[in-house]
Scaffold this motif. Sequence first.
Motif, PDB file in Angstrom:
ATOM      1  N   ALA A  90       0.852  -1.200   0.000  1.00  0.00           N
ATOM      2  CA  ALA A  90       0.000   0.000   0.000  1.00  0.00           C
ATOM      3  C   ALA A  90       0.883   1.243   0.000  1.00  0.00           C
ATOM      4  O   ALA A  90       0.933   1.986   0.991  1.00  0.00           O
ATOM      5  CB  ALA A  90      -0.927  -0.007   1.217  1.00  0.00           C
ATOM      6  N   PRO A  91       1.599   1.503  -1.085  1.00  0.00           N
ATOM      7  CA  PRO A  91       2.574   2.602  -1.111  1.00  0.00           C
ATOM      8  C   PRO A  91       1.965   3.981  -0.902  1.00  0.00           C
ATOM      9  O   PRO A  91       2.656   4.907  -0.484  1.00  0.00           O
ATOM     10  CB  PRO A  91       3.215   2.476  -2.495  1.00  0.00           C
ATOM     11  CG  PRO A  91       2.199   1.752  -3.327  1.00  0.00           C
ATOM     12  CD  PRO A  91       1.532   0.800  -2.377  1.00  0.00           C
ATOM     13  N   GLU A  92       0.675   4.121  -1.198  1.00  0.00           N
ATOM     14  CA  GLU A  92       0.022   5.416  -1.050  1.00  0.00           C
ATOM     15  C   GLU A  92      -0.343   5.737   0.393  1.00  0.00           C
ATOM     16  O   GLU A  92      -0.706   6.873   0.711  1.00  0.00           O
ATOM     17  CB  GLU A  92      -1.245   5.454  -1.928  1.00  0.00           C
ATOM     18  CG  GLU A  92      -2.432   4.663  -1.390  1.00  0.00           C
ATOM     19  CD  GLU A  92      -2.320   3.147  -1.533  1.00  0.00           C
ATOM     20  OE1 GLU A  92      -3.241   2.441  -1.094  1.00  0.00           O
ATOM     21  OE2 GLU A  92      -1.298   2.673  -2.098  1.00  0.00           O
ATOM     22  N   LYS A  93      -0.229   4.760   1.276  1.00  0.00           N
ATOM     23  CA  LYS A  93      -0.625   4.960   2.665  1.00  0.00           C
ATOM     24  C   LYS A  93       0.582   5.260   3.553  1.00  0.00           C
ATOM     25  O   LYS A  93       1.718   4.909   3.228  1.00  0.00           O
ATOM     26  CB  LYS A  93      -1.364   3.728   3.193  1.00  0.00           C
ATOM     27  CG  LYS A  93      -2.677   3.466   2.458  1.00  0.00           C
ATOM     28  CD  LYS A  93      -3.520   2.417   3.149  1.00  0.00           C
ATOM     29  CE  LYS A  93      -4.852   2.236   2.425  1.00  0.00           C
ATOM     30  NZ  LYS A  93      -5.759   1.331   3.155  1.00  0.00           N
ATOM     31  N   ARG A  94       0.305   5.913   4.679  1.00  0.00           N
ATOM     32  CA  ARG A  94       1.347   6.143   5.675  1.00  0.00           C
ATOM     33  C   ARG A  94       1.355   4.954   6.623  1.00  0.00           C
ATOM     34  O   ARG A  94       0.311   4.583   7.162  1.00  0.00           O
ATOM     35  CB  ARG A  94       1.078   7.433   6.443  1.00  0.00           C
ATOM     36  CG  ARG A  94       2.142   7.759   7.492  1.00  0.00           C
ATOM     37  CD  ARG A  94       1.918   9.110   8.136  1.00  0.00           C
ATOM     38  NE  ARG A  94       0.679   9.150   8.915  1.00  0.00           N
ATOM     39  CZ  ARG A  94       0.447  10.020   9.889  1.00  0.00           C
ATOM     40  NH1 ARG A  94       1.347  10.944  10.177  1.00  0.00           N
ATOM     41  NH2 ARG A  94      -0.695  10.001  10.539  1.00  0.00           N
ATOM     42  N   VAL A  95       2.520   4.348   6.819  1.00  0.00           N
ATOM     43  CA  VAL A  95       2.654   3.192   7.709  1.00  0.00           C
ATOM     44  C   VAL A  95       3.532   3.582   8.880  1.00  0.00           C
ATOM     45  O   VAL A  95       4.668   4.045   8.701  1.00  0.00           O
ATOM     46  CB  VAL A  95       3.264   1.982   6.970  1.00  0.00           C
ATOM     47  CG1 VAL A  95       3.442   0.806   7.930  1.00  0.00           C
ATOM     48  CG2 VAL A  95       2.380   1.572   5.795  1.00  0.00           C
ATOM     49  N   LEU A  96       3.000   3.392  10.089  1.00  0.00           N
ATOM     50  CA  LEU A  96       3.714   3.745  11.313  1.00  0.00           C
ATOM     51  C   LEU A  96       4.065   2.488  12.104  1.00  0.00           C
ATOM     52  O   LEU A  96       3.225   1.603  12.277  1.00  0.00           O
ATOM     53  CB  LEU A  96       2.859   4.665  12.183  1.00  0.00           C
ATOM     54  CG  LEU A  96       2.348   5.957  11.526  1.00  0.00           C
ATOM     55  CD1 LEU A  96       1.456   6.724  12.499  1.00  0.00           C
ATOM     56  CD2 LEU A  96       3.504   6.834  11.045  1.00  0.00           C
ATOM     57  N   LEU A  97       5.293   2.423  12.577  1.00  0.00           N
ATOM     58  CA  LEU A  97       5.758   1.351  13.461  1.00  0.00           C
ATOM     59  C   LEU A  97       6.021   1.977  14.823  1.00  0.00           C
ATOM     60  O   LEU A  97       6.954   2.767  14.977  1.00  0.00           O
ATOM     61  CB  LEU A  97       7.042   0.718  12.904  1.00  0.00           C
ATOM     62  CG  LEU A  97       7.637  -0.438  13.694  1.00  0.00           C
ATOM     63  CD1 LEU A  97       6.699  -1.643  13.708  1.00  0.00           C
ATOM     64  CD2 LEU A  97       9.001  -0.841  13.093  1.00  0.00           C
ATOM     65  N   PRO A  98       5.197   1.683  15.847  1.00  0.00           N
ATOM     66  CA  PRO A  98       5.300   2.392  17.123  1.00  0.00           C
ATOM     67  C   PRO A  98       6.655   2.331  17.804  1.00  0.00           C
ATOM     68  O   PRO A  98       7.016   3.243  18.542  1.00  0.00           O
ATOM     69  CB  PRO A  98       4.217   1.713  17.977  1.00  0.00           C
ATOM     70  CG  PRO A  98       3.197   1.273  16.981  1.00  0.00           C
ATOM     71  CD  PRO A  98       3.999   0.820  15.799  1.00  0.00           C
TER      72      PRO A  98
END
Length: 334
Positions: free
Chosen positions: A95-103
């Motif tokens: 999902a390259p268009e999304k922001r992915v967060l790793l806490p």
Amino acid sequence: MSLPVVPIHDPVANPASGSDLAAADVASLEEEIRALAREKDAVILAHNYQLPEVQKIADHVGDSLQLAIIGKKVPQATIVFCGVHFMAESAKVLAPEKRVLLPNLSAGCSLADSITAESLEDWKARYPEHAVVTYVNSTAEVKALSDICCTSANAASVVRSLPQKKILFTPDKNLGKWVAAKVPEKEVVVYDGCCPVHDVLRAASVNRVKAAKPEAVVIAHPECRADVVEIADEVCSTTAMLTAVERHPQAHTFIVATEHGIVYQMKKRWPDREFIVADGCIGCRMHCPYMKMIDLVMVRDALVRGKHEVQVELDVAAGARRALERMIAVPRDA
């Protein structure tokens, strides 16, 4: 490769200690996280091995690839991935268009770290006629150099689907050997990596637990050593372990040979059954410290501050995406 020592605040692993937060504080924090997720247009994904309180707050709980696919499909623009780094990378790749967060950016993986892009390139040069099948527990750079990826659930199907007779399987040697036995028509060369949590378990430990519960059903992950796999009644991925319970309706006790975090989901779905971690010591050997590095405060902070955003270089992402999408297209019974 040594594992870092981190404090265990896990009510499954250490039920006597409880949480660092009072029950009222936990409830307040859960409410705050849910409100923030709505405000930030975020979905919270948690792996089966995460702390119980993190699994509880998640919108979806599952294995790494299952969660990455869910992250691509859900409408939210932000993914908070409660897992380890390679999992968040896979979510970003799909999902390259999304922001992915790793806490917690320190949440790594010893198995993924056991092979680098450079070592895979060297390995490919030594075996030029072999197709490269890479387990999803790997970095995006390694996936990008592979012909196709696999999960523990579909590894045999993936290898069987390839036209090549010669296969390089990376990086988990135990999973690779299990696949080689299931697909004897292929010549499978196995890389020498492993998950320390699964590789440390021995059949002797499982048999000792089994001796106390002779009627128990043994369910093992294929990342375990061959001696453990051989004595298991079921060998399957973490997600499939939940359905494995359904296949034994008369059984009351199950010995589970994988990271102990899965027991939370098992107890939640099957409260009338007994689940025992295969090493006989919950939170001792079958404990992945990386998977326990994310807590509720970190999830809250990730939403508030937008940290830590995972990025994958475009060319690497394109190669990794190709390998993942080829895998997703393989029928399970191929």
